[in-house]
Design a protein around this motif. Sequence first.
Motif, PDB file in Angstrom:
ATOM      1  N   LEU A 186      34.146  37.002  32.316  1.00 42.15           N
ATOM      2  CA  LEU A 186      35.673  37.427  32.586  1.00 42.15           C
ATOM      3  C   LEU A 186      35.609  39.012  32.548  1.00 42.15           C
ATOM      4  O   LEU A 186      34.473  39.747  32.074  1.00 42.15           O
ATOM      5  CB  LEU A 186      36.502  36.949  31.274  1.00 42.15           C
ATOM      6  CG  LEU A 186      36.731  35.736  30.989  1.00 42.15           C
ATOM      7  CD1 LEU A 186      37.473  35.545  29.533  1.00 42.15           C
ATOM      8  CD2 LEU A 186      37.570  35.330  32.013  1.00 42.15           C
ATOM      9  N   HIS A 187      36.473  39.760  33.137  1.00 41.97           N
ATOM     10  CA  HIS A 187      36.712  41.075  33.439  1.00 41.97           C
ATOM     11  C   HIS A 187      38.296  41.365  33.212  1.00 41.97           C
ATOM     12  O   HIS A 187      39.030  40.814  33.604  1.00 41.97           O
ATOM     13  CB  HIS A 187      35.879  41.382  34.520  1.00 41.97           C
ATOM     14  CG  HIS A 187      36.451  41.183  35.785  1.00 41.97           C
ATOM     15  ND1 HIS A 187      36.289  39.978  36.498  1.00 41.97           N
ATOM     16  CD2 HIS A 187      37.456  41.702  36.678  1.00 41.97           C
ATOM     17  CE1 HIS A 187      36.964  39.779  37.508  1.00 41.97           C
ATOM     18  NE2 HIS A 187      37.511  40.777  37.673  1.00 41.97           N
ATOM     19  N   ARG A 188      38.457  42.685  33.015  1.00 37.09           N
ATOM     20  CA  ARG A 188      39.817  43.103  33.208  1.00 37.09           C
ATOM     21  C   ARG A 188      39.737  44.652  33.205  1.00 37.09           C
ATOM     22  O   ARG A 188      38.699  45.213  33.125  1.00 37.09           O
ATOM     23  CB  ARG A 188      40.709  42.837  31.812  1.00 37.09           C
ATOM     24  CG  ARG A 188      40.358  43.734  30.632  1.00 37.09           C
ATOM     25  CD  ARG A 188      41.236  43.655  29.357  1.00 37.09           C
ATOM     26  NE  ARG A 188      40.795  44.184  28.282  1.00 37.09           N
ATOM     27  CZ  ARG A 188      41.295  44.020  27.405  1.00 37.09           C
ATOM     28  NH1 ARG A 188      42.300  43.376  26.868  1.00 37.09           N
ATOM     29  NH2 ARG A 188      40.845  44.905  26.098  1.00 37.09           N
ATOM     30  N   TRP A 238      42.713  39.735  31.135  1.00 36.89           N
ATOM     31  CA  TRP A 238      41.225  38.993  31.442  1.00 36.89           C
ATOM     32  C   TRP A 238      41.245  37.910  32.620  1.00 36.89           C
ATOM     33  O   TRP A 238      42.176  37.064  32.451  1.00 36.89           O
ATOM     34  CB  TRP A 238      40.693  38.387  30.158  1.00 36.89           C
ATOM     35  CG  TRP A 238      40.409  39.359  29.005  1.00 36.89           C
ATOM     36  CD1 TRP A 238      41.139  40.005  27.933  1.00 36.89           C
ATOM     37  CD2 TRP A 238      39.145  40.194  29.156  1.00 36.89           C
ATOM     38  NE1 TRP A 238      40.269  40.890  27.377  1.00 36.89           N
ATOM     39  CE2 TRP A 238      39.276  41.078  28.125  1.00 36.89           C
ATOM     40  CE3 TRP A 238      37.856  40.365  29.824  1.00 36.89           C
ATOM     41  CZ2 TRP A 238      38.230  41.836  27.671  1.00 36.89           C
ATOM     42  CZ3 TRP A 238      37.122  41.161  29.431  1.00 36.89           C
ATOM     43  CH2 TRP A 238      37.118  41.977  28.452  1.00 36.89           C
ATOM     44  N   HIS A 239      40.304  38.211  33.289  1.00 37.29           N
ATOM     45  CA  HIS A 239      40.546  37.020  34.333  1.00 37.29           C
ATOM     46  C   HIS A 239      38.967  36.803  35.224  1.00 37.29           C
ATOM     47  O   HIS A 239      38.188  37.686  34.833  1.00 37.29           O
ATOM     48  CB  HIS A 239      41.358  37.181  35.438  1.00 37.29           C
ATOM     49  CG  HIS A 239      41.090  38.543  36.121  1.00 37.29           C
ATOM     50  ND1 HIS A 239      41.310  39.813  35.714  1.00 37.29           N
ATOM     51  CD2 HIS A 239      40.643  38.906  37.460  1.00 37.29           C
ATOM     52  CE1 HIS A 239      41.086  40.708  36.637  1.00 37.29           C
ATOM     53  NE2 HIS A 239      40.511  40.212  37.765  1.00 37.29           N
ATOM     54  N   THR A 240      38.939  35.839  35.861  1.00 38.35           N
ATOM     55  CA  THR A 240      37.725  35.672  36.751  1.00 38.35           C
ATOM     56  C   THR A 240      38.186  35.737  38.162  1.00 38.35           C
ATOM     57  O   THR A 240      39.267  35.108  38.364  1.00 38.35           O
ATOM     58  CB  THR A 240      36.964  34.302  36.436  1.00 38.35           C
ATOM     59  OG1 THR A 240      36.049  34.273  37.552  1.00 38.35           O
ATOM     60  CG2 THR A 240      37.942  33.276  36.258  1.00 38.35           C
ATOM     61  N   ASP A 241      37.770  36.425  39.168  1.00 37.00           N
ATOM     62  CA  ASP A 241      38.340  36.694  40.483  1.00 37.00           C
ATOM     63  C   ASP A 241      38.384  35.445  41.294  1.00 37.00           C
ATOM     64  O   ASP A 241      37.852  34.702  41.581  1.00 37.00           O
ATOM     65  CB  ASP A 241      37.581  37.746  41.237  1.00 37.00           C
ATOM     66  CG  ASP A 241      37.765  38.949  40.998  1.00 37.00           C
ATOM     67  OD1 ASP A 241      38.669  39.315  40.107  1.00 37.00           O
ATOM     68  OD2 ASP A 241      36.645  39.890  40.910  1.00 37.00           O
ATOM     69  N   LEU A 242      39.971  35.309  41.872  1.00 36.28           N
ATOM     70  CA  LEU A 242      40.151  34.262  42.797  1.00 36.28           C
ATOM     71  C   LEU A 242      40.012  33.009  42.377  1.00 36.28           C
ATOM     72  O   LEU A 242      39.565  32.233  43.182  1.00 36.28           O
ATOM     73  CB  LEU A 242      39.460  34.534  44.206  1.00 36.28           C
ATOM     74  CG  LEU A 242      39.580  36.235  44.805  1.00 36.28           C
ATOM     75  CD1 LEU A 242      39.144  36.221  46.255  1.00 36.28           C
ATOM     76  CD2 LEU A 242      41.061  36.717  44.761  1.00 36.28           C
ATOM     77  N   TYR A 261      36.325  50.526  46.297  1.00 39.23           N
ATOM     78  CA  TYR A 261      36.016  49.551  47.203  1.00 39.23           C
ATOM     79  C   TYR A 261      35.685  48.167  46.318  1.00 39.23           C
ATOM     80  O   TYR A 261      34.844  48.121  45.862  1.00 39.23           O
ATOM     81  CB  TYR A 261      35.176  49.804  48.404  1.00 39.23           C
ATOM     82  CG  TYR A 261      35.608  50.912  49.283  1.00 39.23           C
ATOM     83  CD1 TYR A 261      36.907  51.225  49.476  1.00 39.23           C
ATOM     84  CD2 TYR A 261      34.521  51.804  49.931  1.00 39.23           C
ATOM     85  CE1 TYR A 261      37.221  52.185  50.254  1.00 39.23           C
ATOM     86  CE2 TYR A 261      35.110  52.775  50.852  1.00 39.23           C
ATOM     87  CZ  TYR A 261      36.231  52.957  50.864  1.00 39.23           C
ATOM     88  OH  TYR A 261      36.655  54.020  52.016  1.00 39.23           O
ATOM     89  N   ARG A 262      36.138  46.949  47.125  1.00 40.16           N
ATOM     90  CA  ARG A 262      35.712  45.842  46.491  1.00 40.16           C
ATOM     91  C   ARG A 262      35.271  44.512  47.795  1.00 40.16           C
ATOM     92  O   ARG A 262      36.209  44.670  48.635  1.00 40.16           O
ATOM     93  CB  ARG A 262      36.623  45.124  45.679  1.00 40.16           C
ATOM     94  CG  ARG A 262      36.458  43.943  45.072  1.00 40.16           C
ATOM     95  CD  ARG A 262      37.652  43.321  43.948  1.00 40.16           C
ATOM     96  NE  ARG A 262      38.346  42.472  44.830  1.00 40.16           N
ATOM     97  CZ  ARG A 262      39.301  41.615  44.433  1.00 40.16           C
ATOM     98  NH1 ARG A 262      39.507  41.570  43.383  1.00 40.16           N
ATOM     99  NH2 ARG A 262      40.061  40.677  45.172  1.00 40.16           N
ATOM    100  N   VAL A 263      34.172  44.012  47.524  1.00 38.28           N
ATOM    101  CA  VAL A 263      33.907  42.977  48.502  1.00 38.28           C
ATOM    102  C   VAL A 263      33.579  41.606  47.443  1.00 38.28           C
ATOM    103  O   VAL A 263      33.051  41.746  46.382  1.00 38.28           O
ATOM    104  CB  VAL A 263      32.483  43.396  49.274  1.00 38.28           C
ATOM    105  CG1 VAL A 263      31.921  42.141  49.711  1.00 38.28           C
ATOM    106  CG2 VAL A 263      32.865  44.498  50.066  1.00 38.28           C
TER     107      VAL A 263
HETATM  108 FE   LIG Z   1      39.334  41.066  39.219  1.00 37.52          FE
END
Ligand SMILES: [Fe+2]
Length: 276
Positions: A250-252, A100-104, A266-268
């Motif tokens: 949060l996501h994982r 589980w995290h939050t990006d960057l 693809y991710r932006v």
């Molecule tokens: Fe992520």
Amino acid sequence: MNIRDLLPSFGSTVDNIDMRTLSVSERAELKKALNERGVLVIREQSLSAAELLEVGRKFGLVEYTVRGDFQHPDVPDVYVISNIVEDGKPLGNPNDGFAWHTDLSFLENPTAFTFLYAIETPPVGANTEFASTQVAYDRLPPAQQDEFDHIRVRHSYEMLHATRRNAAPLSAEELQRMPDVIHPLVRTHPDTARKALYLGLNTSLPVGMDPEEGQKLIEDLMARTTINGPVYSHEWQPGDLVIWDNRLMLHRATDYDKKAYRRLMYRVTVKGERPF
Ligand SMILES: [Fe+2]
């Protein structure tokens, strides 16, 4: 455009919209829903890497990708997540984000919005799961809210990288480019003024606390958010675009059979403010 609740406490589904031709008023409505609901699920889109980047730019300043090795070859601001190998070269990052995290979060100005778009998806597995740290914060007893309001947390790319199996150690240049940063444990959303916990597993430790005790606090708050709180698990289909606000979610990723199935995403990411 139709916006419906996904879960009672967070998330929205958006129907009847083409993200390639988003009007100014549609964009404002989506941004409002994103700020308030945290996640938007938008199905049946048809986007090239360049078009996804254009969508991201309508929501703010697109960030450079941290890992240069997984950039889209023609559109470097698009980060590729994939297990596909072509001519001996992996198309993207096959293996990340299972905690589980939050990006960057380890940047001084961490990601506000993430845009994740599915091109090829396995029939089972490879879900993206979401939980709300705003809901978790709201459920805390007031005394604990006050206590946590004063805690600061170190976020570390080095710490995250150490959990990557078979990855080469970070170079001196990478370490210099990605120094640890300190953010408040409780951050305020700049548009809604609502408070949310801000933390990531394997990336964050409270400042001025015994590391073991700090780790326990992070794990406890994680559990309150993702076990005690509601979780939405997105089952991807090609053409799905999911946008989330990292400042309150949060996501994982969940795993999948990488030998049996192909996955191409693809991710932006769009830069946010310094957490406060
Ligand atoms: Fe992520």
